[in-house]
Every structure is written in C-alpha cells, then in structure tokens.
Design an enzyme around this catalytic site. Structure first.
Site: not given
Ligand code: KE4
Length: 427
Positions: A143, A238, A266
């Site tokens: 994702y 990613d 994050k």
C-alpha cells in the site's frame, strides 16, 4: 463510555463519513464498535473511560519513541508559540532535510509533504516526468497511500494490466499500473521484458507492512534493482513505515540497495502530519520550482511537524545503538507468543522485521498476499477482542503490522504474554 448512552461512534457517524477519518480505525475487519482514544503516554493508550491498554499500533508506526515523549511535546509547544504555519521557508525544514539526508544518503534532495500518500504520488509523477514513460509496477499487498495510480489490484493474469482498486479510478489510469506478486522474481522479469520501454518506475515496500509483515526473500530486492537499472526504470522504495523503524536510517542500507527515489512518512513527523520524497539530485531537481514537474502543498514542511520530526529524529540518532535492544525484545516477544500458541495447538505464523510484526493465524509461511489471505481472519478477530478485554491494543486487522516502541518495558511484555495466555484459554 457513552455520553447520554449514545456510543461515540454513533455520534461520530452523524457528522463524519463512516464515523472515522481513516477506514481502518472503524474496526470493520474485526467487528464491533471502535474504541475512542482519550490520551496516550509512552507505551500506553487510554479509552474514553480511562481504561489503559498496552499499545502495539502506535498510530500505525510513527510513535517509535512512545506516545507524548516529553522532548517531542516540548519541541512542538515551543514551535507553536512562534506560530503554526507561515507558507514561507523556515530553517526547520532545512534542518529536517539535512537530518534525513545524513541518515539516508540516497536522498540527496528532499521534498516534504503532509502525508505518505502525497510522497508516493509525487514520486510516481517525478518518475513519469523524468522518463517520459507512463507505466508503473507495484506489488499485490503493498500500500502506498490512496492516489489513483497506486490503488490498483492485480489483473487476472500475472502480467495483465491492473484493475481499479476502488470505484472512481478510471480504467485508463488502472491500465497504466501492473501489480505483481511480492517476491515473484520471474513475474517481475517477464513484466519488465514485456513493458520495459513503457515503464517509468517500480515501487514497493522493501519490507511490506500492509498485507501484514512480509519480508523480501533473498535476491528479490537485488533482482528489482538490476532489472530496473538495466532498462532505466526508476526504483522507488516506499519507506513510509520502514524509514527509521529498523535503524537510524532506511531499510535500504540494510538491504544494500540504493533506490532512485525514497518515500518517507510516519516516524519522521513524530506523530504530526508528514511525508517526504527524496532521491538523486538530478531527479529531484525536476520538481518545481527548479524543474517542470509540478508538486505543492500549503502545509508541506509545516513548522510544527518539522519540530516534532526533528526532535524525534534527533532522539533516535542519539540512541541509534538502542535499536539492537529493541529488535532483541521484539524477537523475544514473538518467540514467547509462538510458545503460548503452540501450547494451545493453535497455528500461528509470526512474521517479524525488527520491531514490526504480524501474527498470521495460519501455519504459514506467508511470503506474499496470496499466502497472507489464507489466514483465519475470524479467529484473528476473536483474538483481537480478547486482547482488548485483557488490556492489549493490537492492529484491528489481520493484514496490518504491529509495532514495538522504545517505551515498551519488560513489564509491558510480561503483561502482554499474560494477556495472550488468558485470551487463548477462551479462544
Ligand atoms: P499516509 O497518506 O497515510 O500518511 O501514508 C500512506 C502510506 C504510504 N506508504 C505506506 C507503506 C503506508 O503504510 C502508508 C499508510 N499506512 C497505513 C497503515 N498501514 C496508514 C493507516 C491508515 O490508513 O489509517
């Protein structure tokens, strides 16, 4: 917990689409009404009734120092007193970019965004702008946020073009994305052979967290790097989850692979809205205003997010040696859990990468989305609710990662194992 006997989720659903601002928080895949959070500190999170839970979600990864770290809070308060957003450059952004580049040298130039989605979306646009090609490859189960080009499901055949992963994504967009099985080198080589001249980029999570934790098998990342380099296809890591999760830097240095672009998020925001994309100077300088690939954001590099992120990264840098102990603790927790499940004769497959882990409710192995989907999600849901009852907050989905923080103590681990034991007794 309910005010005037109405559950806060019911109240929320009267004004917020689906009652939440991000789907996974609604606990749809484990059932029941989601708990609402009142506050958090260290390794603990507290619901509206003040009940304490040991938190292994950690806001889906950012809170590696634990919640409300005093130095992070102080940095944010100090920054806020000077104003919350200017829409003009600040030296805090320069400091953040310098910290990132020092830790991840492949990120020669950095562009801050306000989310991982924006970082990944920007990386794809950059790759397309730089190569003049339109197709991209991603991997099933990975994702990268909710940009149209990346919310794509695999086509019927391994090398058939993607299909929209959501209504609202045009077929024409989906057809520019190929989604392959993770760890499948032959499929990758075949796809590159078929589409090489049209491929702008390959994007992946170098350790996957979004199908549950799935590690790259030996040779997978190296094969990716070789195949992309051979055909001038950009390789995008990613590292929104893995950036600063395993060590003070990226997963890329552990893997010995240098991607062309890296996405972060994050942890680098210390819990405030953040994302970043970075990579080779000649690629990144194609971004406006230096170049012609457009990208922008009102709150990109926001002073509060920069203060929280810089404080977090500075603390992590000062304790870089402590990552080994965090890894050891996570390993011990996983092994002890396996023993408890084995004693009950309940199949479990613990996939772990340093301090991120997933308990797959199946024999295993789990090496891609197909094998992950063999998990017993009903049993996971019952386990999840049992653990909530016993004061432990795990990911409300079998297909997510759990995280340990530097704030989790030996007592937390002991209490967690006791909660597992109690929960398994009644499973
Ligand atoms: P955000 O746009 O949510 O900041 O980042 C998107 C993203 C990009 N790349 C990776 C590897 C990610 O894991 C994410 C977001 N992760 C999910 C949890 N797996 C965020 C939780 C949520 O969607 O609420």
């Amino acid at each position: 917990m309910s005010k005037n006997n109405i559950h806060p989720f019911t109240e929320a659903a009267r004004v917020i689409a689906g009652g939440v601002n991000s789907p996974v928080r609604a606990w749809k895949s484990v059932g029941g009404d989601p708990l609402f959070v009142q506050r958090a500190a260290g390794s603990k999170i507290y619901d509206l009734d003040g009940k304490e839970y040991i938190d292994y979600v950690l806001s889906w990864g950012p809170m590696i120092l634990g919640h409300a770290h005093p130095d992070v809070i102080a940095a944010v308060c100090d920054a806020a007193r000077r104003g919350t957003s200017f829409g003009a450059p600040t030296t805090a952004e320069t400091e953040m970019a310098r910290l990132i580049r020092e830790a991840i040298p492949s990120m020669e130039r950095v562009r801050m965004t306000s989310s991982g989605t924006e970082a990944a979306m920007t990386a794809i646009r950059l790759a397309r702008g730089c190569t003049g090609r339109n197709m991209i490859i991603k991997f099933d189960g990975c994702y990268h946020g909710h940009a149209d080009s990346l919310l794509i499901k695999a086509g019927s055949g391994v090398t058939t073009l993607g299909i929209p992963g959501s209504p609202g994504i045009p077929e024409a967009v989906a057809n520019l994305t190929l989604s392959l099985p993770y760890n499948d080198v032959p499929a990758l080589k075949k796809a590159v052979e078929l589409y090489a001249e049209n491929l702008a980029a390959v994007i992946l999570e170098p350790v996957a967290g979004n199908m549950g934790v799935v590690l790259p098998e030996d040779g997978f990342l190296k094969a990716l790097r070789e195949a992309t380099a051979e055909h001038n296809i950009l390789l995008i890591f990613d590292e929104v989850i893995t950036g600063f999760r395993f060590r003070f830097g990226g997963c890329q240095s552990l893997a010995g692979i240098q991607p062309d672009l890296t996405c972060l998020g994050k942890i680098i925001g210390g819990g405030l809205p953040v994302g970043a994309v970075g990579g080779k100077k000649e690629i990144m300088e194609r971004l406006a205003p230096a170049g012609d690939v457009y990208q922008a954001g009102t709150l990109s590099g926001n002073p509060l997010a920069m203060s929280a992120g810089a404080a977090t990264l500075s603390i992590l840098k000062s304790m870089a040696g402590a990552y080994a102990a965090l890894d050891e603790r996570a390993g011990r927790l996983g092994r002890e859990m396996e023993k408890l499940f084995a004693a009950r004769g309940i199949p479990i497959c613990v996939n772990r990468a340093f301090s991120m882990f997933t308990l797959f409710f199946q024999e295993g192995p789990v090496c891609d989305l197909t094998s992950a989907l063999r998990s017993d999600t009903d049993l996971y849901a019952r386990f999840f609710h049992g653990m909530i009852q016993n004061g432990v907050w795990l990911a409300p989905s079998q297909f997510e990662a759990g995280f340990l923080s530097f704030a989790h103590t030996e007592d937390d681990m002991a209490r967690t194992l006791s909660a597992v034991e109690k929960t398994l007794r009644r499973l």
